[in-house]
Design a protein around this motif. Structure first.
Motif, PDB file in Angstrom:
ATOM      1  N   UNK A   9      47.931  13.361  48.998  1.00  0.00           N
ATOM      2  CA  UNK A   9      47.933  12.557  47.761  1.00  0.00           C
ATOM      3  C   UNK A   9      47.906  11.060  48.077  1.00  0.00           C
ATOM      4  N   UNK A  10      47.074  10.351  47.345  1.00  0.00           N
ATOM      5  CA  UNK A  10      47.084   8.896  47.475  1.00  0.00           C
ATOM      6  C   UNK A  10      48.300   8.359  46.728  1.00  0.00           C
ATOM      7  N   UNK A  11      48.874   7.310  47.266  1.00  0.00           N
ATOM      8  CA  UNK A  11      50.011   6.678  46.580  1.00  0.00           C
ATOM      9  C   UNK A  11      49.485   5.590  45.652  1.00  0.00           C
ATOM     10  N   UNK A  12      49.962   5.612  44.426  1.00  0.00           N
ATOM     11  CA  UNK A  12      49.518   4.607  43.469  1.00  0.00           C
ATOM     12  C   UNK A  12      50.724   3.837  42.933  1.00  0.00           C
ATOM     13  N   UNK A  13      50.655   2.534  43.081  1.00  0.00           N
ATOM     14  CA  UNK A  13      51.744   1.675  42.598  1.00  0.00           C
ATOM     15  C   UNK A  13      51.284   1.045  41.279  1.00  0.00           C
ATOM     16  N   UNK A  14      52.114   1.133  40.260  1.00  0.00           N
ATOM     17  CA  UNK A  14      51.710   0.581  38.964  1.00  0.00           C
ATOM     18  C   UNK A  14      51.657  -0.943  39.036  1.00  0.00           C
ATOM     19  N   UNK A  15      50.512  -1.478  38.680  1.00  0.00           N
ATOM     20  CA  UNK A  15      50.334  -2.941  38.648  1.00  0.00           C
ATOM     21  C   UNK A  15      50.525  -3.452  37.216  1.00  0.00           C
ATOM     22  N   UNK A  16      49.878  -2.775  36.262  1.00  0.00           N
ATOM     23  CA  UNK A  16      50.020  -3.152  34.850  1.00  0.00           C
ATOM     24  C   UNK A  16      50.273  -1.866  34.069  1.00  0.00           C
ATOM     25  N   UNK A  17      51.437  -1.770  33.438  1.00  0.00           N
ATOM     26  CA  UNK A  17      51.771  -0.504  32.782  1.00  0.00           C
ATOM     27  C   UNK A  17      51.048  -0.350  31.438  1.00  0.00           C
ATOM     28  N   UNK A  18      51.115   0.883  30.929  1.00  0.00           N
ATOM     29  CA  UNK A  18      50.342   1.256  29.740  1.00  0.00           C
ATOM     30  C   UNK A  18      50.660   0.372  28.540  1.00  0.00           C
ATOM     31  N   UNK A  19      51.947   0.114  28.342  1.00  0.00           N
ATOM     32  CA  UNK A  19      52.378  -0.682  27.193  1.00  0.00           C
ATOM     33  C   UNK A  19      51.812  -2.108  27.256  1.00  0.00           C
ATOM     34  N   UNK A  20      51.806  -2.664  28.453  1.00  0.00           N
ATOM     35  CA  UNK A  20      51.293  -4.027  28.648  1.00  0.00           C
ATOM     36  C   UNK A  20      49.779  -4.084  28.417  1.00  0.00           C
ATOM     37  N   UNK A  21      49.077  -3.065  28.894  1.00  0.00           N
ATOM     38  CA  UNK A  21      47.620  -3.019  28.679  1.00  0.00           C
ATOM     39  C   UNK A  21      47.333  -2.920  27.182  1.00  0.00           C
ATOM     40  N   UNK A  22      48.027  -2.001  26.506  1.00  0.00           N
ATOM     41  CA  UNK A  22      47.796  -1.794  25.075  1.00  0.00           C
ATOM     42  C   UNK A  22      48.063  -3.073  24.272  1.00  0.00           C
ATOM     43  N   UNK A  23      49.148  -3.753  24.616  1.00  0.00           N
ATOM     44  CA  UNK A  23      49.525  -4.974  23.906  1.00  0.00           C
ATOM     45  C   UNK A  23      48.443  -6.047  24.083  1.00  0.00           C
ATOM     46  N   UNK A  24      47.957  -6.147  25.296  1.00  0.00           N
ATOM     47  CA  UNK A  24      46.934  -7.163  25.595  1.00  0.00           C
ATOM     48  C   UNK A  24      45.610  -6.827  24.884  1.00  0.00           C
ATOM     49  N   UNK A  25      45.267  -5.537  24.814  1.00  0.00           N
ATOM     50  CA  UNK A  25      44.030  -5.149  24.126  1.00  0.00           C
ATOM     51  C   UNK A  25      44.166  -5.446  22.627  1.00  0.00           C
ATOM     52  N   UNK A  26      45.368  -5.260  22.093  1.00  0.00           N
ATOM     53  CA  UNK A  26      45.617  -5.653  20.696  1.00  0.00           C
ATOM     54  C   UNK A  26      45.299  -7.120  20.477  1.00  0.00           C
ATOM     55  N   UNK A  27      45.803  -7.958  21.382  1.00  0.00           N
ATOM     56  CA  UNK A  27      45.572  -9.402  21.262  1.00  0.00           C
ATOM     57  C   UNK A  27      44.085  -9.736  21.342  1.00  0.00           C
ATOM     58  N   UNK A  28      43.395  -9.098  22.306  1.00  0.00           N
ATOM     59  CA  UNK A  28      41.958  -9.363  22.448  1.00  0.00           C
ATOM     60  C   UNK A  28      41.192  -8.923  21.204  1.00  0.00           C
ATOM     61  N   UNK A  29      41.596  -7.778  20.646  1.00  0.00           N
ATOM     62  CA  UNK A  29      40.951  -7.281  19.432  1.00  0.00           C
ATOM     63  C   UNK A  29      41.087  -8.277  18.287  1.00  0.00           C
ATOM     64  N   UNK A  30      42.277  -8.845  18.179  1.00  0.00           N
ATOM     65  CA  UNK A  30      42.517  -9.851  17.128  1.00  0.00           C
ATOM     66  C   UNK A  30      41.680 -11.094  17.363  1.00  0.00           C
ATOM     67  N   UNK A  31      41.656 -11.537  18.610  1.00  0.00           N
ATOM     68  CA  UNK A  31      40.899 -12.750  18.950  1.00  0.00           C
ATOM     69  C   UNK A  31      39.402 -12.558  18.699  1.00  0.00           C
ATOM     70  N   UNK A  32      38.871 -11.408  19.139  1.00  0.00           N
ATOM     71  CA  UNK A  32      37.435 -11.126  18.959  1.00  0.00           C
ATOM     72  C   UNK A  32      37.114 -10.999  17.469  1.00  0.00           C
ATOM     73  N   UNK A  33      37.985 -10.331  16.720  1.00  0.00           N
ATOM     74  CA  UNK A  33      37.770 -10.187  15.271  1.00  0.00           C
ATOM     75  C   UNK A  33      37.715 -11.553  14.596  1.00  0.00           C
ATOM     76  N   UNK A  34      38.593 -12.459  15.032  1.00  0.00           N
ATOM     77  CA  UNK A  34      38.608 -13.811  14.445  1.00  0.00           C
ATOM     78  C   UNK A  34      37.356 -14.588  14.855  1.00  0.00           C
ATOM     79  N   UNK A  35      36.981 -14.487  16.128  1.00  0.00           N
ATOM     80  CA  UNK A  35      35.815 -15.237  16.622  1.00  0.00           C
ATOM     81  C   UNK A  35      34.507 -14.785  15.958  1.00  0.00           C
ATOM     82  N   UNK A  36      34.436 -13.510  15.623  1.00  0.00           N
ATOM     83  CA  UNK A  36      33.198 -12.980  15.040  1.00  0.00           C
ATOM     84  C   UNK A  36      33.323 -12.776  13.522  1.00  0.00           C
ATOM     85  N   UNK A  37      34.350 -13.343  12.931  1.00  0.00           N
ATOM     86  CA  UNK A  37      34.549 -13.168  11.483  1.00  0.00           C
ATOM     87  C   UNK A  37      33.270 -13.550  10.741  1.00  0.00           C
TER      88      UNK A  37
END
Ligand code: IMP
Ligand code: MG
Length: 174
Positions: free
Chosen positions: A1-29
């Protein structure tokens, strides 16, 4: 098995994608349609999550490219393995990628896309490794800048494995 160390956890990724979604929605309004172009396979997980959070009307298309030359050293010349279904003429295009590394693939791909006459082209990437850049690529939206380490998960693979991990991890080969 390869060892995998978490760099960015799921919650952090989801939160950041939320922010990007908001930013893109505003930019393309006000646009009638934002055309998301996903670069397969790595970009698929990110694009689906992002698309759900964009509030302007969205259309989707997919393309798949492979680089010529050796596996380990991208030559920057990419072959279109699966082309887009729809023309890009007069569309507001947002290219969605998993990672910008040397930038070779993207600089070539963006040239192909621009030559198809879209109204606008922007680039959105889940990850950016700016230290590795060889070709100048303008990234409009970046979820995370990361150090020069090989990462997997959230669409990114090692030998086609680990794309389905819900977090971004660093692979330590043992
Ligand atoms: P570039 O042409 O060097 O920017 O190549 C980018 C491509 O290399 C990405 O689309 C990925 O498929 C792959 N890649 C670069 N870094 C990583 C990594 O850390 N993990 C997995 N794939 C990577
Ligand atoms: Mg990719």
């Amino acid at each position: 098995m390869d060892k995998i160390k978490i760099l960015i956890d799921e919650q952090t990724v989801d939160k950041r994608i939320n922010e990007l979604g908001e930013q893109i929605s505003a930019d393309y309004a006000g646009v009638s349609e934002l055309h998301l172009v996903c670069v397969l396979k790595g970009g698929a997980f990110f694009m689906c999550e992002l698309a759900k959070r964009i509030t302007v009307p969205v259309s989707l298309d997919f393309m798949s490219v492979s680089s010529y030359g050796s596996e380990t050293k991208s030559s920057g010349v990419v072959k279109i393995v699966k082309d887009l279904d729809e023309p890009l003429k007069d569309k507001d295009v947002l290219v969605v990628e998993d990672i910008v590394d040397s930038g070779r693939t993207l600089s070539y791909l963006l040239e192909i896309i621009r030559n198809r006459g879209p109204k606008s082209v922007k680039l959105c990437t889940l990850l950016d490794k700016p230290d590795r850049r060889v070709m100048d690529v303008k990234v409009d939206y970046t979820a995370f800048e990361i150090p020069d380490e090989f990462v997997v998960g959230y669409g990114l693979d090692y030998d086609q494995k680990y794309r389905n991990l819900p977090y971004i991890g660093v692979l330590n080969e043992q």
